[in-house]
Design an enzyme around this catalytic site. Structure first.
Site, short mmCIF file in Angstrom:
data_model
loop_
_atom_site.label_atom_id
_atom_site.label_comp_id
_atom_site.label_asym_id
_atom_site.label_seq_id
_atom_site.Cartn_x
_atom_site.Cartn_y
_atom_site.Cartn_z
CE1 TYR A 47 -3.02 -3.03 0.30
CE2 TYR A 47 -3.53 -2.41 2.55
CZ TYR A 47 -3.71 -3.24 1.48
OH TYR A 47 -4.60 -4.29 1.58
CG HIS A 119 -0.78 -8.72 -0.12
ND1 HIS A 119 -0.42 -7.39 -0.09
CD2 HIS A 119 -2.10 -8.71 -0.34
CE1 HIS A 119 -1.47 -6.63 -0.29
NE2 HIS A 119 -2.51 -7.41 -0.45
#
Length: 321
Positions: A47, A119
């Site tokens: 992010y 992830h």
């Protein structure tokens, strides 16, 4: 309200996801969220805002707004970190695993993570610790490393628990078969599987499989991505569904609140994202009403098996194919 993980730690049922947030916006948002009552924040190296999150958390701790032990902080190894973990273990050298995890800890200004996730279930070409850009080949297709196994990656993740850098480890975007395999080869069982799930993509079989085997399901994109994913991926939002709108009218709630309540009543953790203070407050006001069994069954019928988050747009390959 919290869900007890398979290692005894408690995970708040509602958290704030920080994808697509940056700068001063995210610092103010986190402080406002803590004031509202949020104690769970979902981050990721990919992010590219861990430093801003860390600044906000440090400010909250230093002013006495909240204590570290009161918060549940999740972050995720990026695709590149995933490969880095595996590469390190492949070479019998866990130094890179520690380096990658510590990179996130340093940016977040924390001594430990409550939860660390892989992830995506894929290893990609390594481009350096701290780098999170996806490596693409000359055709614009994600450079997948076929020499690294998910099992190798997982055992490297387990080392982080042994070292006290993380309390819990988990997986993200794993299907039933990959989750089953992880359970078979793991010494430290995954505490969480974070997946996309919402009324238009309910994935009931995967959710029930995880819960049966003691894995908490966290719903990322619990509102179906709403306008953001509609614009980015051309997806359809469940927030416009007439069944959900009728329930919202009945309970004098927003459609988003009904959807989040539905997620909580499935015993999943929900981590909606918003940059608006009004929505931030609304998303947390979901504990003062309860959907009936008949209404839960009614929502089950609106499932479209519609995935709204489509990373293939950026990677040139459909990892879910």
């Amino acid at each position: 309200m919290a869900i007890t993980l398979n290692n005894g730690f408690k995970m708040p049922a509602v958290g704030l996801g920080v994808w697509r947030m940056e700068g001063k916006e995210i610092r103010d948002l986190i402080i406002n969220a803590i004031n509202i009552g949020y104690r769970h924040f979902d981050c990721a190296a990919d992010y590219k805002n861990e430093a801003e999150v860390g600044e906000a958390l440090a400010g909250a701790f230093s002013t006495g707004l909240v204590k570290r032990e009161d918060l549940f902080i999740t972050t995720k190894a990026s695709l590149i970190f995933n490969q880095e973990f595996s590469f390190s273990l492949w070479n019998s050298d866990h130094g890179h695993v520690v380096e990658a995890c510590k990179d996130s800890l340093k940016k977040l200004r924390l001594d430990y993570l409550d939860l660390y996730l892989v992830h995506f279930p894929v290893a990609t070409k390594h481009t350096g610790v701290g780098a999170t850009a996806s490596a693409l080949d000359e055709d614009g297709v994600l450079e997948i490393d076929t020499t690294i196994s998910l099992e190798t990656t997982w055992h490297a993740m387990e080392e982080l628990v042994s070292m006290g850098l993380v309390r819990s480890i988990g997986i993200s975007n794993y299907d039933i078969f990959l989750t089953r395999d992880c359970l078979a080869y793991s010494k430290v069982k995954p505490a969480v599987n974070q997946i996309e799930t919402h009324p238009y993509f309910q994935r009931d079989s995967l959710v029930k499989f995880c819960q049966k085997h003691g894995i908490c399901v966290t719903a990322h994109t619990p509102l179906g991505g709403a306008a953001a994913n509609s614009e980015l991926f051309g997806s359809v939002s469940c927030l416009d569904d007439p069944v959900l709108k009728n329930l919202a009218e009945k309970y004098k709630k927003t459609v988003a609140q009904v959807v989040l309540r539905w997620g909580i009543q499935r015993n999943t953790v929900v981590i909606p994202k918003t940059s608006k203070l009004e929505r931030l407050n609304e998303n947390f006001q979901v504990f003062d009403f309860e959907l009936t069994k008949e209404e839960m069954d009614l929502i089950k019928k609106v499932d479209r098996k519609h995935r709204t988050n489509q990373p293939a747009k950026f990677w040139g390959v459909d990892l879910y194919a």
